[in-house]
Design a protein around this motif. Structure first.
Motif, PDB file in Angstrom:
ATOM      1  N   HIS A   1     -37.010 -18.665 -58.090  1.00 58.48           N
ATOM      2  CA  HIS A   1     -38.401 -18.274 -58.279  1.00 58.48           C
ATOM      3  C   HIS A   1     -38.485 -16.755 -58.440  1.00 58.48           C
ATOM      4  CE1 HIS A   1     -40.466 -22.100 -57.409  1.00 58.48           C
ATOM      5  NE2 HIS A   1     -39.441 -22.334 -56.612  1.00 58.48           N
ATOM      6  N   HIS A   2     -39.249 -16.305 -59.427  1.00 60.98           N
ATOM      7  CA  HIS A   2     -39.450 -14.879 -59.637  1.00 60.98           C
ATOM      8  C   HIS A   2     -40.737 -14.426 -58.947  1.00 60.98           C
ATOM      9  CE1 HIS A   2     -36.153 -14.717 -62.518  1.00 60.98           C
ATOM     10  NE2 HIS A   2     -36.638 -15.822 -63.050  1.00 60.98           N
ATOM     11  N   PHE A   3     -40.788 -13.148 -58.640  1.00 58.00           N
ATOM     12  CA  PHE A   3     -41.946 -12.549 -57.968  1.00 58.00           C
ATOM     13  C   PHE A   3     -42.253 -13.262 -56.641  1.00 58.00           C
ATOM     14  CE2 PHE A   3     -42.700 -11.646 -62.526  1.00 58.00           C
ATOM     15  CZ  PHE A   3     -42.728 -10.265 -62.466  1.00 58.00           C
ATOM     16  N   ALA A   4     -41.215 -13.716 -55.956  1.00 64.48           N
ATOM     17  CA  ALA A   4     -41.374 -14.415 -54.685  1.00 64.48           C
ATOM     18  C   ALA A   4     -40.178 -14.094 -53.796  1.00 64.48           C
ATOM     19  CB  ALA A   4     -41.480 -15.923 -54.904  1.00 64.48           C
TER      20      ALA A   4
ATOM     21  N   TYR B   1     -38.105 -17.009 -68.467  1.00 64.17           N
ATOM     22  CA  TYR B   1     -37.750 -15.656 -68.057  1.00 64.17           C
ATOM     23  C   TYR B   1     -36.393 -15.197 -68.586  1.00 64.17           C
ATOM     24  CZ  TYR B   1     -41.458 -15.389 -64.482  1.00 64.17           C
ATOM     25  OH  TYR B   1     -42.664 -15.316 -63.826  1.00 64.17           O
TER      26      TYR B   1
ATOM     27  N   GLU C   1     -46.108 -20.533 -60.803  1.00 67.21           N
ATOM     28  CA  GLU C   1     -45.758 -19.185 -60.387  1.00 67.21           C
ATOM     29  C   GLU C   1     -46.743 -18.602 -59.372  1.00 67.21           C
ATOM     30  OE1 GLU C   1     -43.937 -16.785 -63.771  1.00 67.21           O
ATOM     31  OE2 GLU C   1     -45.563 -17.876 -64.765  1.00 67.21           O
ATOM     32  N   THR C   2     -46.304 -17.515 -58.746  1.00 64.76           N
ATOM     33  CA  THR C   2     -47.178 -16.759 -57.853  1.00 64.76           C
ATOM     34  C   THR C   2     -47.945 -15.682 -58.614  1.00 64.76           C
ATOM     35  OG1 THR C   2     -45.406 -15.194 -57.332  1.00 64.76           O
ATOM     36  CG2 THR C   2     -45.617 -17.123 -55.911  1.00 64.76           C
ATOM     37  N   VAL C   3     -47.581 -15.488 -59.882  1.00 65.19           N
ATOM     38  CA  VAL C   3     -48.229 -14.471 -60.712  1.00 65.19           C
ATOM     39  C   VAL C   3     -48.704 -15.138 -62.006  1.00 65.19           C
ATOM     40  CG1 VAL C   3     -46.852 -12.582 -59.767  1.00 65.19           C
ATOM     41  CG2 VAL C   3     -46.038 -13.811 -61.787  1.00 65.19           C
ATOM     42  N   VAL C   4     -49.488 -14.405 -62.776  1.00 62.41           N
ATOM     43  CA  VAL C   4     -50.013 -14.923 -64.034  1.00 62.41           C
ATOM     44  C   VAL C   4     -49.040 -14.611 -65.168  1.00 62.41           C
ATOM     45  CG1 VAL C   4     -51.914 -14.833 -65.694  1.00 62.41           C
ATOM     46  CG2 VAL C   4     -52.390 -14.639 -63.241  1.00 62.41           C
ATOM     47  N   ARG C   5     -48.448 -15.659 -65.749  1.00 65.76           N
ATOM     48  CA  ARG C   5     -47.543 -15.533 -66.903  1.00 65.76           C
ATOM     49  C   ARG C   5     -46.527 -14.404 -66.677  1.00 65.76           C
ATOM     50  NH1 ARG C   5     -49.916 -18.379 -71.425  1.00 65.76           N
ATOM     51  NH2 ARG C   5     -48.751 -17.113 -72.916  1.00 65.76           N
ATOM     52  N   GLY C   6     -45.823 -14.530 -65.559  1.00 63.51           N
ATOM     53  CA  GLY C   6     -44.867 -13.495 -65.184  1.00 63.51           C
ATOM     54  C   GLY C   6     -43.786 -13.254 -66.210  1.00 63.51           C
TER      55      GLY C   6
ATOM     56  N   THR D   1     -44.253 -10.295 -68.354  1.00 64.21           N
ATOM     57  CA  THR D   1     -43.861  -9.026 -67.740  1.00 64.21           C
ATOM     58  C   THR D   1     -42.386  -8.753 -67.967  1.00 64.21           C
ATOM     59  OG1 THR D   1     -45.550  -9.371 -66.046  1.00 64.21           O
ATOM     60  CG2 THR D   1     -43.886  -7.700 -65.588  1.00 64.21           C
TER      61      THR D   1
END
Length: 347
Positions: free
Chosen positions: A50-53, A84, A115-120, A123
């Motif tokens: 998982h990214h941004f986590a 990603y 995800e924990t973010v919007v369309r990570g 980014t």
């Protein structure tokens, strides 16, 4: 069930009571746990990505470390989010880990989890998706990744380069690991995705949820998904038999500590919303080993799969999780068809 292993979500951070599990702690404990499982004869150690986590985001260094410290256990992911990924760089990394491990990589990839973010992934620089969930981007990356690991020439050689020795034509990605394609899995949360995996010719990691809810039990829905995958594989004319894995939260309760944490916590199937779709989530199992055997023998999807991944509470440490795995190997897995052929598994 021919094989079983653990699926770790790899959470780290505050544990309560002022205790903190750092990212470094989490990875070092994962290596120690995998070594202990290798000694026991467990078949695989797999990790969620998982990214941004506060979870595993870059699994290849961890898998390489485990591969270098073990002899037999399969190392893998469940799953890498292809939205990603640079497909060619992933092809290089996957081949390297597969070579280091001697062909023990089980590379689970997919569109990824919510995800924990919007369309990570945007980014990370991957834009242009027409799908709000990025599924088209994941499939495009997957296609190029498979071409790369198959050894297709993807870049034109430069005959004027001092390193090419005048060679012409197309150059493949290096390193190349023969047979890696047979160790790639697609994580599917619905029937259509599973059928796509079958047509594509990769193994199936059936998700812990299905974006379907018609009132029938999760294991029945999942068994139907597995049947559809295998039918698509055969219709596409692929050789051999693909592998299929399912994951379950399973805790054999054999001590007072396990009972304190998990006693009475069995959950039935649940219906909920994920990514805007009504979905069925599989049940959790926590009971004495003889009760677990009786329950798991009734699970249609476990019976249909060849590999079972049991999710583990990795935050509770190496000793606790190794005891859970050992109890499952000794008291539960043999009744499900698993034969521990390694010396440690026979002990």
């Amino acid at each position: 069930m021919q094989r079983f292993g653990t699926l770790s979500f790899g959470h780290y951070g505050p544990l309560g009571g002022g205790r903190i599990l750092t990212a470094g702690d989490s990875m070092l404990q994962a290596i120690d746990l995998a070594q202990g499982m290798d000694d026991l004869g467990v078949d695989g150690a797999y990790f969620r990505v998982h990214h941004f986590a506060r979870q595993q985001a870059a699994p290849m260094p961890l898998l390489s470390a485990i591969a270098a410290r073990t002899e037999r256990i399969e190392v893998g992911t469940g799953v890498i989010d292809m939205r990603y990924e640079n497909p060619l760089y992933l092809a290089e990394e996957a081949a390297a880990v597969d070579l280091i491990s001697g062909g023990r990589l089980a590379l689970g990839v997919s569109r990824g989890s919510p995800e924990t973010v919007v369309r990570g992934y945007e980014t990370f620089g991957y834009t242009g998706s027409a799908d709000p969930r990025g599924a088209d981007l994941a499939r495009e990356h997957m296609d190029l990744f498979l071409r790369a690991i198959d050894g297709e020439g993807l870049a034109e050689r430069d005959p004027a380069s001092p390193f090419s020795r005048g060679a012409t034509g197309m150059q493949r990605i290096e390193p190349h690991s023969p047979g890696l394609r047979s160790r790639v899995w697609w994580g599917a949360g619905n029937r259509d995705s599973a059928e796509w995996a079958g047509r594509t010719g990769v193994n199936l990691m059936s998700s812990t949820l299905l974006t379907s809810a018609d009132g029938r039990p999760f294991d029945i829905l999942q068994a139907e998904q597995i049947d559809a995958f295998r039918a698509a594989w055969r219709e596409a004319g692929h050789a051999g038999e693909p592998r299929v894995s399912v994951s379950r939260s399973i805790i054999p309760i054999t001590t007072a500590e396990e009972h304190m944490y998990f006693g009475g916590r069995q959950d039935g199937d649940q219906i909920g919303m994920i990514d805007g779709m009504t979905s069925t989530f599989g049940k959790s199992y926590a009971a004495e080993p003889d009760v677990l055997v009786e329950q798991l023998l009734q699970d249609a999807a476990i019976a249909a799969a060849d590999t079972l991944m049991i999710t583990i509470p990795s935050q509770l440490g190496v000793e606790f999780n190794l005891r859970i795995v050992e109890s499952f190997a000794k008291y539960v897995a043999p009744a499900l068809g698993w034969v521990g052929t390694r010396a440690g598994a026979q002990a």
